[in-house]
Design a protein around this motif. Structure first.
Motif, PDB file in Angstrom:
ATOM      1  N   SER A   1       0.983  -1.258  -0.021  1.00 37.95           N
ATOM      2  CA  SER A   1      -0.085   0.206   0.019  1.00 37.95           C
ATOM      3  C   SER A   1       0.869   1.189  -0.027  1.00 37.95           C
ATOM      4  N   ALA A   2       2.000   1.348   0.500  1.00 36.50           N
ATOM      5  CA  ALA A   2       2.920   2.416   0.426  1.00 36.50           C
ATOM      6  C   ALA A   2       3.912   2.392  -0.881  1.00 36.50           C
ATOM      7  N   TYR A   3       3.679   1.515  -1.708  1.00 36.00           N
ATOM      8  CA  TYR A   3       4.826   1.381  -2.728  1.00 36.00           C
ATOM      9  C   TYR A   3       4.290   2.060  -3.970  1.00 36.00           C
ATOM     10  N   PRO A   4       4.908   2.970  -4.306  1.00 37.05           N
ATOM     11  CA  PRO A   4       4.338   4.032  -5.580  1.00 37.05           C
ATOM     12  C   PRO A   4       4.500   3.207  -6.703  1.00 37.05           C
ATOM     13  N   GLY A   5       5.474   2.525  -7.114  1.00 38.74           N
ATOM     14  CA  GLY A   5       5.543   2.046  -8.362  1.00 38.74           C
ATOM     15  C   GLY A   5       4.607   0.846  -8.700  1.00 38.74           C
ATOM     16  N   THR A   6       4.902   0.222 -10.129  1.00 40.27           N
ATOM     17  CA  THR A   6       3.970  -0.861 -10.652  1.00 40.27           C
ATOM     18  C   THR A   6       4.562  -2.182 -10.077  1.00 40.27           C
ATOM     19  N   ALA A   7       3.619  -2.934  -9.246  1.00 41.85           N
ATOM     20  CA  ALA A   7       3.983  -4.345  -9.091  1.00 41.85           C
ATOM     21  C   ALA A   7       3.063  -5.149  -9.968  1.00 41.85           C
ATOM     22  N   VAL A   8       4.057  -6.028 -10.634  1.00 44.97           N
ATOM     23  CA  VAL A   8       3.627  -7.108 -11.493  1.00 44.97           C
ATOM     24  C   VAL A   8       3.492  -8.409 -11.049  1.00 44.97           C
ATOM     25  N   ALA A   9       2.362  -9.019 -11.133  1.00 45.04           N
ATOM     26  CA  ALA A   9       2.343 -10.302 -10.246  1.00 45.04           C
ATOM     27  C   ALA A   9       2.596 -11.664 -11.398  1.00 45.04           C
ATOM     28  N   ASP A  10       3.177 -12.533 -10.674  1.00 40.66           N
ATOM     29  CA  ASP A  10       3.519 -13.803 -11.509  1.00 40.66           C
ATOM     30  C   ASP A  10       2.403 -14.742 -11.509  1.00 40.66           C
ATOM     31  N   GLY A  11       1.703 -14.754 -12.541  1.00 40.17           N
ATOM     32  CA  GLY A  11       0.419 -15.699 -12.767  1.00 40.17           C
ATOM     33  C   GLY A  11      -0.797 -14.541 -12.634  1.00 40.17           C
ATOM     34  N   PRO A  12      -1.867 -15.161 -13.010  1.00 39.28           N
ATOM     35  CA  PRO A  12      -1.962 -16.618 -13.659  1.00 39.28           C
ATOM     36  C   PRO A  12      -1.214 -16.916 -14.820  1.00 39.28           C
ATOM     37  N   GLN A  13      -0.916 -15.813 -15.464  1.00 39.94           N
ATOM     38  CA  GLN A  13       0.157 -15.937 -16.670  1.00 39.94           C
ATOM     39  C   GLN A  13       1.440 -15.996 -16.161  1.00 39.94           C
ATOM     40  N   PRO A  14       2.260 -16.936 -16.337  1.00 41.39           N
ATOM     41  CA  PRO A  14       3.687 -16.655 -15.662  1.00 41.39           C
ATOM     42  C   PRO A  14       4.368 -15.807 -16.514  1.00 41.39           C
ATOM     43  N   LEU A  15       5.233 -14.951 -15.825  1.00 38.03           N
ATOM     44  CA  LEU A  15       5.984 -14.131 -16.270  1.00 38.03           C
ATOM     45  C   LEU A  15       7.345 -14.636 -17.271  1.00 38.03           C
ATOM     46  N   THR A  16       7.840 -14.217 -18.261  1.00 41.98           N
ATOM     47  CA  THR A  16       8.774 -14.741 -18.723  1.00 41.98           C
ATOM     48  C   THR A  16      10.338 -14.675 -17.915  1.00 41.98           C
ATOM     49  N   VAL A  17      11.285 -15.271 -18.300  1.00 35.76           N
ATOM     50  CA  VAL A  17      12.536 -14.889 -17.887  1.00 35.76           C
ATOM     51  C   VAL A  17      13.000 -13.664 -18.196  1.00 35.76           C
TER      52      VAL A  17
END
Lengths: 484, 206, 233
Positions: B88-104
């Motif tokens: 809640s105090a992080y101003p940037g963008t958090a990208v979640a791994d899943g349901p589509q897995p992130l690539t290397v």
């Protein structure tokens, strides 16, 4: 009994007797300086973190006993391990010797269609000379451990089981990177931080794109089918996590019965090897985890002389070794000559008992001379985290080496027998003492001192660097008789 | 005979008819003798010794601590099940791994990763990830160069034996003790090689 | 107390003064010393070189010579370690006597409870703990405690004291070059202390160290510590 079971092959025994190989290494002052500095640094670090644990000796006793138990139950534990790993999605292969192991691994890589692999530092794959076999099959293997990379770049052989490049100092490493690493940054300094960064950049693309990794394992848990790798740099995690296929080559003696046994060995190993409370990364995997890490997991269990070693009731404790390298870090012989003189992937005190047993102590070349490459000072036994009594095994193997040549003429045997005969009887012994004293008396008179600078063979080996004492003018027993 | 059967037969021959081994003495320490406060102090001491960064906070100040730890981080990756309150105090963008897995490649582009852990061992300064709640798969905490890990006080045990006994063996396990390091050059430790070069541990005490 | 002296073959022939010093010292402390003349050699060189068959008769000979004594003393850490560690393995009947054989400092400190033996030796002395005394017998600081109590003696620490000197019995001949490299470092460390005397519990190691020092022309005397303790005040 060991003679009935086949010995191992691969990089376990070179052709030169140890003293001949040692004298070459002794002639390298830079090597001596590098080894002195490195071994003293690490032995002091080890001593500090070991002293921190009040139950260290209890852990050693437990570690030793667990390994004895493993050896006594090895066939059943291997079957149990195979079943558990297979149930978890791994494929288990077996290899009788180095050639068969290389064949299995090469075949597995070929099946994936890959022509390059990344490797986690592994003694077993060096032992079977896997990189050479892969190369012959047109597959490029890249070592990813920093020290292994240095050695591989320089077309050299490792000289230590934990720090394979221990024989190089920072500026030599800088030169190797500059000359041999295609993408080495210009103006590379010899600052360790800068050199580590160069290696990071060099390997990063390979890690992120490789389809196949090859590893060894520090431990294999029979109960669960779990493999364990301890490392520091993160190259291990890269190899064990990112590729689709993972092939692990594991000596049959690496087993532990249960997962909880790791609570002993995860304390013993890091403190003994790098002198840290804990190494930065330890990875454990059991077969395949869907959606996480390699989905094509193979384990190759190798014998390669281990069963022959197991057959020797005194010598089999060498199989307890967890490859920490503490013994070589405290060994006064290793410190002077380094790892190459041992001409095996296993140098130092443990190598001096392991290599001859895996290849047969009567094999020609270095094997029959390794058991004698020790002063029996005992420093190795003191630091061994699983209490392998290396001096005891050395003496036992000396016995075997001598017995293997019984019946053949030897000046040493003649001298030993003669001395045994003389010393076996007090009268013969007393006469011999008097004769030695009388024989040397004219020499002492001529020299007017009780030291001599040059003696004939075989004592010339003594007087090459040391003056020799002459017998006293009166033996102790003559003094006793005269005065009592 | 196939290789498997031959090796097993060799080993049986080597051992003879009645192999035996003495019982294993297990009188080594399993539990520490530290109270909760001292155990946390030890944990912090060991982490700092490994050159990890450490922040101590309470559940109320956790989000703030996470925000501070992630200062300057533009691209953050998180496991799909990361507790929402942490960010809640992080101003940037958090990208979640899943349901589509992130690539290397996605992971390689990230500046940092934020996870929890399964258990931590104070005496060695070790955190253990088991792919459970708030931790994600192994690649997540490996490829980004900066790992921020939230550890709650009740997850911190004494030594390695206590940690081992809390773990499920068949999960993929990663024991982390400080940032990646090498001692391969003259046996001097250098932090920062292939694994995350920065490790930041946030300890939550209630 | 009646104590049998096992002088050792090396001392009998090459270093009788060490044996004489032990006799003098124990008699000065009020004990009776016997020298069973049937004694020869403990067999260590044979056993450690791989000649067990030649060592076994020597072990039996030792048992015969000493079995009737309650305490046997030897001025050699290495020979005592051979008796204590290897005898029971080589000849099971030797286990009993193996427990009653003491290195000199063990006899003095542990059995007789003495550290000040009333000696005087006004020199700078450094001490090399030989490997078998250090790691097999665990002599610890017993020899040092005895030396510290000697009147006038200044004990100076030896850097890297616990590192092997490179003797190792037949190792000194079979691996002469490595042995010489180890000796060079030991000699340098000894010379750096500025000591007048280098003392140890084994004359075999001292023959090697002394041979190296003498070849270098170093002005350091080599002495078994028994000879220091044997000197009266």
């Amino acid at each position: 009994m060991s003679e009935r079971l086949p010995h191992g092959s691969g990089r376990l025994a070179g052709p030169r007797p140890f003293p001949d190989a040692a004298v070459v290494e002794l002639g390298k002052p830079q090597l001596r300086a590098n080894l002195h500095k490195a071994t003293h640094t690490i032995r002091n670090k080890r001593a500090r973190v070991v002293d921190e644990l009040p139950d260290w000796e209890k852990l050693r006793l437990a570690g030793s006993a667990i390994k004895s138990d493993v050896m006594a139950r090895l066939p059943e534990l291997l079957v149990q391990f195979e079943a558990a790993a297979t149930a978890a999605g791994a494929t288990v292969h077996w290899a009788r010797d180095a050639a068969e192991a290389c064949e299995v691994v090469t075949g597995l890589v070929r099946e994936t269609g890959a022509d390059e692999v990344v490797k986690v530092k592994s003694m077993a794959t060096q032992e079977i000379e896997l990189n050479e076999a892969l190369e012959a099959a047109g597959i490029t293997a890249t070592e990813t451990d920093l020290a292994e990379l240095i050695v591989q770049l320089n077309d050299d052989q490792p000289s230590h089981i934990l720090v394979p490049a221990i024989h190089y100092n920072r500026s030599q490493i800088r030169d190797i990177f500059t000359e041999r690493m295609g993408d080495a940054p210009a103006g590379l300094t010899d600052e360790p931080r800068v050199l580590a960064e160069a290696a990071r950049l060099h390997l990063r693309r390979k890690f992120l794109s490789s389809k196949v990794a090859i590893s060894g394992a520090n431990f294999a848990v029979a109960e669960t089918g779990t493999l364990v790798v301890l490392e520091s740099e993160g190259n291990g995690r890269m190899c064990l996590t990112l590729p689709e296929t993972l092939i692990s080559v594991v000596g049959v003696e690496k087993l532990l019965p249960s997962f909880t046994d790791l609570e002993v060995f995860l304390q013993l190993l890091p403190r003994s090897s790098t002198g840290e409370r804990m190494n930065p990364y330890t990875s454990m995997w059991t077969g395949v985890t869907p959606g996480d890490g390699p989905q094509n997991v193979h384990i190759v269990l190798i014998d390669n002389g281990r069963s022959a070693t197991l057959a020797d009731e005194v010598g089999r404790q060498a199989l307890h070794c967890i490859r920490c390298s503490a013994c070589m870090n405290v060994c006064p012989v290793y410190e002077r000559v380094g790892g190459h003189a041992y001409q095996s992937v296993y140098p130092g005190p443990i190598g001096a008992i392991l290599s001859p047993q895996m290849t047969g102590v009567s094999a020609s070349g270095v094997s029959s001379t390794l058991p004698f490459a020790s002063t029996l000072c005992g420093a190795c036994y003191d630091v061994c985290p699983v209490r392998i009594n290396i001096p005891e095994v050395l003496v036992h193997l000396r016995q075997e080496a001598v017995d293997a040549h019984r019946g053949k003429p030897s000046a040493e045997r003649t001298a030993m027998k003669a001395m045994g005969w003389v010393m076996g009887d007090r009268r013969r012994y007393a006469r011999a003492l008097r004769a030695a004293r009388a024989g040397s008396a004219p020499l002492a008179a001529v020299l007017r001192r009780r030291k001599v600078r040059r003696l004939p063979w075989p004592m010339s080996a003594w007087t090459a660097s040391r003056d020799a004492p002459l017998p006293a003018t009166e033996t102790f027993r003559d003094w006793w008789r005269r005065t009592r | 005979m196939n290789a498997r059967d031959e090796i097993l037969a060799r080993l049986r021959t080597a051992l003879g008819p009645t192999p035996s081994a003495p019982p294993v003495p297990r009188d080594y320490r399993v539990d520490d003798d530290l109270d909760d406060a001292a155990r946390l102090e030890t944990f912090v001491d060991r982490l700092v010794d490994y050159k990890a960064e450490v922040t101590r906070c309470t559940p109320d100040t956790l989000a703030e601590a996470v925000g501070a730890a992630l200062a300057g981080v533009e691209r953050l990756v998180v496991p799909g099940d990361v507790p929402e309150g942490w960010l809640s105090a992080y101003p940037g963008t958090a990208v979640a791994d899943g349901p589509q897995p992130l690539t290397v490649s996605d992971l390689d582009d990230a500046d940092a990763v934020l996870t929890g852990c399964a258990v931590a061992a104070a005496l060695t300064g070790t955190i253990v990830l088991d792919g459970g709640a708030g931790q994600g798969r192994r690649a997540l905490t490996l490829v980004p160069d900066h790992h921020v890990c939230v550890v709650t006080a009740d997850q911190v045990v004494g030594g390695v034996p206590a940690a081992i006994r809390r773990l499920a063996p068949t999960r993929p396990l990663t024991f982390i003790s400080g940032p990646s390091a090498t001692s391969d050059i003259e046996l001097n430790r250098v932090e920062g090689v292939h694994g995350p070069r920065r490790l930041h541990v946030i300890i939550v005490e209630s | 107390m009646r104590i049998a002296l096992f002088v050792t073959c090396v001392n009998d022939l090459l270093y009788p003064d060490t044996g004489k010093a032990v006799v003098r010292l124990l008699e000065r402390l009020g004990h009776q010393v016997d020298f069973p003349e049937a004694q020869t050699c403990c067999g260590q060189m044979h056993a450690n070189s791989g000649y067990r068959d030649e060592a076994v008769p020597l072990v039996r000979g030792f048992v015969e010579a000493f079995d009737r004594y309650d305490a046997v003393v030897a001025p050699s850490g290495s020979c005592v370690a051979m008796v204590r560690e290897s005898y029971p393995r080589l000849v099971p009947e030797a286990a009993g006597i193996a427990e009653r054989v003491y290195e000199l400092s063990e006899l003095l400190v542990d059995v007789l409870g003495v550290t000040d033996v009333g000696a005087s030796f006004p020199y700078r002395v450094t001490y090399h703990p030989t490997c078998h005394g250090l790691r097999m017998l665990r002599l610890g600081d017993k020899p040092l405690r005895l030396l510290r109590a000697v009147e006038g003696l200044e004990l100076v620490p030896l850097p890297g004291a616990e590192e092997c000197c490179g003797f190792g019995g037949t190792f000194a001949l079979k691996n002469s070059d490595v042995s010489t490299a180890m000796l060079a470092d030991k000699c340098a460390a000894i010379c750096d202390t500025g000591a007048d005397v280098i003392a140890a519990a084994d004359n075999s190691c001292l023959a090697h160290i002394g041979g190296g020092l003498s070849r270098r022309g170093a002005p350091v005397r080599v002495m078994h510590y028994a000879e220091i303790l044997g000197g009266g005040s």
